[in-house]
Design an enzyme around this catalytic site. Structure first.
Site, PDB file in Angstrom:
ATOM      1  N   GLU A 119       0.837  -1.191   0.000  1.00 45.99           N
ATOM      2  CA  GLU A 119       0.000   0.000   0.000  1.00 45.99           C
ATOM      3  C   GLU A 119       0.879   1.250   0.000  1.00 45.99           C
ATOM      4  O   GLU A 119       1.488   1.594   1.022  1.00 45.99           O
ATOM      5  CB  GLU A 119      -0.925   0.027   1.228  1.00 45.99           C
ATOM      6  CG  GLU A 119      -1.993   1.107   1.031  1.00 45.99           C
ATOM      7  CD  GLU A 119      -2.715   1.530   2.296  1.00 45.99           C
ATOM      8  OE1 GLU A 119      -2.585   0.852   3.322  1.00 45.99           O
ATOM      9  OE2 GLU A 119      -3.396   2.572   2.232  1.00 45.99           O
TER      10      GLU A 119
ATOM     11  N   LYS B  45      -8.636 -14.524  16.438  1.00 47.23           N
ATOM     12  CA  LYS B  45      -8.725 -14.129  15.027  1.00 47.23           C
ATOM     13  C   LYS B  45     -10.095 -13.595  14.619  1.00 47.23           C
ATOM     14  O   LYS B  45     -10.562 -13.849  13.505  1.00 47.23           O
ATOM     15  CB  LYS B  45      -8.301 -15.297  14.127  1.00 47.23           C
ATOM     16  CG  LYS B  45      -6.840 -15.678  14.368  1.00 47.23           C
ATOM     17  CD  LYS B  45      -6.382 -16.832  13.535  1.00 47.23           C
ATOM     18  CE  LYS B  45      -4.897 -17.106  13.815  1.00 47.23           C
ATOM     19  NZ  LYS B  45      -4.410 -18.315  13.160  1.00 47.23           N
TER      20      LYS B  45
ATOM     21  N   HIS C 296      -1.500  10.510  -0.954  1.00 45.73           N
ATOM     22  CA  HIS C 296      -1.724   9.296  -1.730  1.00 45.73           C
ATOM     23  C   HIS C 296      -1.519   9.532  -3.223  1.00 45.73           C
ATOM     24  O   HIS C 296      -1.196   8.609  -3.959  1.00 45.73           O
ATOM     25  CB  HIS C 296      -3.103   8.710  -1.408  1.00 45.73           C
ATOM     26  CG  HIS C 296      -3.084   7.953  -0.112  1.00 45.73           C
ATOM     27  ND1 HIS C 296      -3.096   6.584  -0.043  1.00 45.73           N
ATOM     28  CD2 HIS C 296      -2.984   8.371   1.176  1.00 45.73           C
ATOM     29  CE1 HIS C 296      -3.034   6.196   1.215  1.00 45.73           C
ATOM     30  NE2 HIS C 296      -2.974   7.259   1.984  1.00 45.73           N
TER      31      HIS C 296
END
Lengths: 401, 401, 401, 401
Positions: free
Chosen positions: C93, C227, C392
């Site tokens: 990312e 989880k 970004h």
């Protein structure tokens, strides 16, 4: 009236000593009628002793009357409640009393509902603030050593409350400290707020080392979940944790509920999925219905329904093909002393259950647990059998007028 | 009594035509007194017309009386409610009325609370079952084309309800279909259950292609979150979605609430953290208190407090150093017709607000929104200022006896 | 291919001793290429020792390669970690590494992040089934007396795990028993499942009185929230509970984050409201981003991000106008031994932090806590300042191509 | 090092054009080794083209290698995926691949898993601020009329994204506006943040009437639940909403999973109760395991596991005594273009599934849905049969060493 003009305020008359004498209540009601143009005849015709209301309400003008029905018989096999009971239910929702009654009769025919109290406490969750996370950590480490002193300070304010333990929950540079109490037969919030205030003051005065000293505190952090739903309630600690269950032979399920045990499990399974889809807290058919009706009738703090209705209903088919049904109620905040329990109709309704006054709160909790179980059976069956709409046609407000 | 011996059941007497005449109610009460040994004098002294109770309650034996106080003045600047109101509050929690009153006076001095209704609907969430996920998907794809037919079927059962839309939520091989309705001035659950039943039957009869045919359905899936707290309520659709807010100058905050706007934001911030820590749904100081007291007074379905108390309070300091406070209530299920709204004290309390009968539900919603805002201000300030314990000492049940 | 014709199954080749030799891995990869027509050149060019993979993966065909970046310097002032660190982050990312780096530099300039471990444990939550709620209650009452025996049975299976306590949660006629362990430097699930199985067997064998005997049990009830995200994790008990915080002078906030402390508090306030509106569990800007990048780099069980990303970020303006920022991570499941921690790049990344092998798990937890704090600062500031989109644009994949 | 002395900061070298050439990556890695004393040989031996990393990572020093296994065959009967697949899984958790493989073979023997995509979108949730609740209400009323203009502004920034609708969520005097997009085969967050920024700017510039003008906005409110678990995700809108299900004959359940369909329903029922007790969001056995392993292998944004693992597994016994199993995944954020999907091993793994590049995201979503279904079957069965511990003994890290 425009929002821009501020009206001269007409305050509600305060009256001498806050005005709890009957004639003062009447005068205040008359004042209200005058301000609003409404006629408050029914409101004014209550039979409760208004002088007794001090501590329960301010600015009294009369009473609200809610229709009261009776449902039973309900056999409860508890450690505190053991026998047959008739439950008073105050409601205006048609079919509610009939629905609970059906479940009660079914349970009783099956030998009754077994009920158990697991935990019996209430809590306040003050939050302490520190300079940084290091100081907060040091405080939390040191707190257990001070427990006996804090308990002494807290219990000095109350004749009934007992501080059971302290639990620390860090949150950045603050620490929420849950003060967990046994409160006897009272719901106890006023009692334990006062006690906790004393405990907090002890902490502030005696934590003198700068490496672990709180800068300030709030008596409430919101964590205790009084009168609201939260996941935290599942672990208990806000009232009585009650479980009620019953083994119901298939033939009785069929006779009273008009479905099979397998159909009850099926409706559980699929409405559970709907709860999960909605991100609900807990699972029940309609705990809030029964709780509200019982709480209004029995002078409980009705706003506690918000926490008390968090719980989990379970339906299982046994190996022999019967039904095992249960309710788990982690936060049943009920009282037989204090609050509104001593007032007129409330005292009568508690007496009707053999639960008025000291020593009866666990009994009341067991009976209420069993009542909710009855309601879950009846509601689940009504949906599973497709009779829900018809029942509400018959007993509810859908009649042609 | 052992759980092994089944007692002969003493059923509550049913009586002729379910027994709503006054003498029948009296007889049933006498029977209850006989069974339980309790005296029910206050229960028996209600002034409501028992014949009117058909559709509201079964097995009636009298009334529960709850003390009723009055709080105000409350200036509301809504689109439906515009003026000064005095709110009736039925409660036995000491300090509650005084607390709401304080907030109301503060709001009114500041020019009042602005209130808006965003959405006005109610919903039922039946679940349809299919052979497999492929069939379920095909059904969900085809459903929109049938909307007008389903609406016609649903609305054929009601003079007031309007089916606004259908929403599909798949869950494996089942599909939950939310039927979303406008219900006018009624809470409307009975109305829309009946309408939805008709809609479901239309679907079952007319979905004939095997590739998308439901095998069966349940009228309830649990997803609609009637009378329970859930995240799903945040998106609205279960009652009126109401927002109320007010700009309160710093001087008034100080004068009435004894704190600064910054202190109000600080208490919000830190009790919000406690809510998140507890995994609560929404955030509020004590919505349930005000809601319960208003709902009992005004003949609402009190069990709806479980969903109505889900919402979000916000406190902000404005650029000018004042306070902006708001409440957001996505699921305010209130009515001015139907249910218990026409009964004695309820009708009087609604009349007191100018909200009795048709056309007034949105007005009632706005007033209730503003009332809850008052309560949030007062509660937040009491904690922030450290006055909470003292207030409950003064008005609550902690007095030496 | 139609769903009605069942193909002849081509199973993945099992090979001798499950096939962990390099040539076996190559053969399996070749078989996969043949079945699918894909070329797996990069997959086949890993440098890890495949023989070492036994116990970590089955049917190995090679490696996934994830780009690895480095962020720092990060000054951590912990009880276990004290110094400057550079954190390896594996991600695809864009802008993530730069964002964490910015927060780290800001923290370090401010003197570093203080980190503390509150609790260090892991848990398994088996559920025991009983004939009825009475038997379940009796079992829960009797269990504490058997603690030492159960502990002995559980600990007999492990050299490292220590059973700290048992917690009972009733649910109808079943009882969930949380087995809470200290697991040293391992994540420990395999270790404590085995230990709990032994504990459960002890219970089944030694609870012989019919009044409290379980009929059966499941080793998992789902309550332990391994989880997955749950409210229950807020109370801790699933991994390390870590708090990290820092006091950051206003000038540094402005210099590195381009906003004021007040703006940071404002973004916190309003995105918290969005979390509550969405019914999220906990509150954070983007814990999952940092956790995932650290967990992949350091050979943690990456699926534990689901529970580890539950926590609460807090931003406060101090009296002096500076920023105090903190993260509270109740369920940081990290390890420095076991699982994937010894494999090639993982061992190197742990070594880079001085955290490879025994004795380093609490240190790793503190560093990770401080890293997440850096990420929260940077993300919050990017939104508050309006720079998020530009960042970004610069570092992410929105470039013209 | 004491926390009081601020060290001279050694920043990570930035290098020319951010340093993506191989020799620059090597130099940065050497610098890291020098700072930390660690040897990063495996980290440095990746085969990916570092120049390609621009937009995916900053400060690159090499790669993390995660063992990759293969599981299958898995027959998927979808609308986009129709055939037999082998799924690459990157993990270090022993027994995971074997567990998924078992479920896949069982599903495939049963004719495969049916998979369907219901919704395909992603969203950004900016929040707009107003002077008061009245202005906010007026804004929300007026917004729908501006939809086409806002859409034009938003879509002007992207070649692929399509703005589908706007949804308003009031919160006091602010309004959260969900911008809901179709994002094609990309996960799309960068794309739609940019588009939403353009949409917000249009709103700010063109909402000129003071009665409905926003004062400011934040591009994120937190409500969209990117990379976190929330109840809001249940309604979908954050990625693909996928359902996968299969009818599995009892004989195959027994043969492959070693239990009966009734036992599978029983474990579902009782672990569901554990989820509700823990206040979990959704219900699953271990979605996070499969998702993480697939996401690392296939170059997805692994942090999206935090939202993608929210969903609901269901097991039902059919009338014929077989098992119907399903998974419902409302927020499966997967991509076949953009992000890390084009890098070395990721591209190969996607190619292995026939899912590399444009047009394949729905296919990938269906295959992943079917894979998670396989994992749920295998996990549920392992707990129900009591084989869980043994399986982890055999394949996990509990072997004597």
């Amino acid at each position: 009236m425009s929002s821009n003009t501020i009206p001269p305020l007409k305050l509600v008359p305060r009256m001498h000593e806050q005005g709890y004498q009957k004639n003062q209540v009447d005068a205040r009601r008359a004042w209200t009628e005058e301000q609003t143009g409404a006629r408050l005849a029914h409101v004014g015709s209550g039979t409760l002793d208004t002088e007794q209301w001090r501590g329960n309400i301010e600015n009294p003008i009369g009473v609200a009357q809610t229709p009261l029905g009776i449902a039973g018989p309900l056999q409860v096999n508890g450690e505190h409640a053991d026998g047959v009971f008739y439950m008073p239910l105050a409601t205006t929702e048609g079919a509610l009393v009939r629905s609970y009654e059906r479940g009660m009769v079914c349970l009783t025919r099956a030998g009754g509902a077994t009920a158990r109290v697991y935990q019996d406490e209430n809590r306040i969750s003050p939050v302490f603030f520190f300079e940084n996370v290091g100081t907060a950590r040091a405080f939390a480490r040191a707190l257990p050593a001070a427990f006996e002193d804090i308990r002494a300070a807290a219990e000095s304010t109350t004749g009934h409350g007992r501080l059971l333990r302290l639990e620390c929950h860090p949150l950045g540079r603050q620490v929420i400290v849950n003060f967990c109490y046994y409160t006897g037969d009272a719901q106890g919030m006023n009692m334990i707020v006062k006690a906790t205030e004393a405990g907090c003051r002890w902490i502030m005065e005696h934590t003198t080392e700068s490496s672990q000293r709180p800068q300030r505190y709030y008596i409430f952090s919101g964590m205790n979940s009084e009168k609201r739903a939260s996941g935290f309630l599942m672990a208990g600690g806000k009232g009585k944790k009650v479980v009620a269950g019953a083994h119901i032979p298939a033939a009785l399920v069929q006779a009273y509920l008009h479905v099979t045990p397998a159909a009850m499990v099926d409706i559980w399974h699929h409405t559970m999925l709907g709860h999960v889809q909605a991100n609900a807290i807990g699972y029940s058919g309609h705990y809030a219905n029964g709780l509200t009706a019982m709480f209004i009738a029995c002078g409980q703090d009705v706003a506690n329904v918000a926490n008390a209705c968090v719980g989990i209903t379970n339906f299982e088919e046994t190996e022999s093909g019967d039904l095992y049904a249960s309710v788990t109620l982690p936060s049943l905040t009920v009282a037989t002393v204090g609050g509104g329990t001593a007032l007129g109709t409330s005292r009568e309704c508690l007496a009707l259950l053999g639960c008025s006054g000291s020593g009866h709160a666990p009994k009341l909790a067991e009976i209420m647990g069993a009542t909710l179980l009855a309601g879950e059976l009846s509601m689940g069956a009504a949906i599973a059998s497709g009779e829900f709409v018809d029942a509400h046609e018959t007993y509810g407000r859908n009649r042609p007028q």
